[in-house]
Write a protein that holds these residues in place. Structure first.
Motif, PDB file in Angstrom:
ATOM      1  N   GLU A 264       0.708  -1.191   0.130  1.00  0.00           N
ATOM      2  CA  GLU A 264      -0.003   0.131   0.102  1.00  0.00           C
ATOM      3  C   GLU A 264       0.856   1.212   0.236  1.00  0.00           C
ATOM      4  N   PHE A 265       2.143   1.178   0.559  1.00  0.00           N
ATOM      5  CA  PHE A 265       2.948   2.306   0.821  1.00  0.00           C
ATOM      6  C   PHE A 265       3.567   2.624  -0.783  1.00  0.00           C
ATOM      7  N   LYS A 266       3.844   1.641  -1.524  1.00  0.00           N
ATOM      8  CA  LYS A 266       4.336   1.849  -2.762  1.00  0.00           C
ATOM      9  C   LYS A 266       3.398   2.323  -3.632  1.00  0.00           C
ATOM     10  N   CYS A 267       2.204   1.706  -3.476  1.00  0.00           N
ATOM     11  CA  CYS A 267       0.899   2.297  -4.305  1.00  0.00           C
ATOM     12  C   CYS A 267       0.606   3.933  -4.042  1.00  0.00           C
ATOM     13  N   GLY A 268       0.778   4.234  -2.678  1.00  0.00           N
ATOM     14  CA  GLY A 268       0.422   5.563  -2.279  1.00  0.00           C
ATOM     15  C   GLY A 268       1.563   6.368  -2.998  1.00  0.00           C
TER      16      GLY A 268
ATOM     17  N   GLY B  26       1.167   9.784  -5.190  1.00  0.00           N
ATOM     18  CA  GLY B  26       1.873  10.895  -4.742  1.00  0.00           C
ATOM     19  C   GLY B  26       2.785  11.333  -5.833  1.00  0.00           C
ATOM     20  N   CYS B  27       3.437  10.851  -6.428  1.00  0.00           N
ATOM     21  CA  CYS B  27       4.464  11.010  -7.350  1.00  0.00           C
ATOM     22  C   CYS B  27       3.478  11.934  -8.557  1.00  0.00           C
ATOM     23  N   HIS B  28       2.521  10.804  -9.092  1.00  0.00           N
ATOM     24  CA  HIS B  28       1.444  11.605  -9.970  1.00  0.00           C
ATOM     25  C   HIS B  28       0.951  12.822  -9.717  1.00  0.00           C
ATOM     26  N   LEU B  29       0.477  13.006  -8.504  1.00  0.00           N
ATOM     27  CA  LEU B  29      -0.209  14.240  -7.977  1.00  0.00           C
ATOM     28  C   LEU B  29       0.968  15.342  -7.919  1.00  0.00           C
TER      29      LEU B  29
ATOM     30  N   GLU C 112       9.210   8.817 -15.160  1.00  0.00           N
ATOM     31  CA  GLU C 112      10.003   9.128 -14.117  1.00  0.00           C
ATOM     32  C   GLU C 112       9.834   8.461 -12.615  1.00  0.00           C
ATOM     33  N   ILE C 113       8.391   8.246 -12.612  1.00  0.00           N
ATOM     34  CA  ILE C 113       7.931   7.630 -11.482  1.00  0.00           C
ATOM     35  C   ILE C 113       8.510   6.211 -11.377  1.00  0.00           C
TER      36      ILE C 113
ATOM     37  N   GLY D 266     -10.791   5.595  -7.637  1.00  0.00           N
ATOM     38  CA  GLY D 266     -10.534   6.542  -6.502  1.00  0.00           C
ATOM     39  C   GLY D 266      -9.547   5.899  -5.418  1.00  0.00           C
ATOM     40  N   THR D 267      -8.996   4.636  -5.629  1.00  0.00           N
ATOM     41  CA  THR D 267      -8.274   3.799  -4.625  1.00  0.00           C
ATOM     42  C   THR D 267      -7.389   2.768  -5.430  1.00  0.00           C
ATOM     43  N   ALA D 268      -6.291   2.727  -5.020  1.00  0.00           N
ATOM     44  CA  ALA D 268      -5.473   1.544  -5.549  1.00  0.00           C
ATOM     45  C   ALA D 268      -5.419   0.372  -4.793  1.00  0.00           C
ATOM     46  N   ALA D 269      -6.442   0.108  -3.944  1.00  0.00           N
ATOM     47  CA  ALA D 269      -6.691  -1.110  -3.294  1.00  0.00           C
ATOM     48  C   ALA D 269      -7.165  -2.137  -4.193  1.00  0.00           C
ATOM     49  N   THR D 270      -6.810  -3.614  -3.883  1.00  0.00           N
ATOM     50  CA  THR D 270      -7.091  -4.538  -4.643  1.00  0.00           C
ATOM     51  C   THR D 270      -8.677  -4.764  -4.159  1.00  0.00           C
TER      52      THR D 270
END
Length: 119
Positions: free
Chosen positions: A20-24, A28-31, A38-39, A61-65
């Motif tokens: 979840e940290f890496k997805c976040g 965050g990099c996208h934002l 680059e990401i 709206g989420t990157a969760a599985t």
């Protein structure tokens, strides 16, 4: 001695979820207006993975599985495309043998009704 070919072969077939940290971090990099490339270079993950995470986040709206129930609905749709005149009992048996899902005929009927198949 490990060659580039050996390194690629070791990685092939490895399908594991990102934390979840890496997805976040990807989001965050996208934002922060970082490009996919680059990401990818920054986090050392494939561009296709970065793109998939961004797409999922934008769409859901989420990157969760997502839950496994969506997989069952997809299998049900594929079964119906093969033959629309199957009974609920035969569809349930087919799903149990093909993908190992434990599913009752009542569940099959309910899902078919929910998807717009009546009769």
């Amino acid at each position: 001695m490990q060659t580039a070919f050996t390194n690629i072969c070791e990685r092939m077939g490895q399908s594991q979820e990102l934390s979840e940290f890496k997805c976040g971090t990807v989001i965050g990099c996208h934002l922060c207006n970082k490009s996919i490339r680059e990401i990818s270079l920054l986090l050392n993950i494939p561009q296709s993975t970065v793109s998939g995470i961004r797409t999922k986040w934008k769409r859901l709206g989420t990157a969760a599985t997502q839950p496994q129930s969506e997989q069952g609905q997809t299998m049900l749709k594929h079964t119906l495309r093969r033959s629309r005149q199957l009974s609920a009992e035969s569809i349930a048996k087919d799903l149990q043998t093909s993908c190992g899902l434990q599913i009752s005929t009542t569940t099959v009927r309910r899902e078919l009704h929910r998807m717009g198949f009546h009769g």
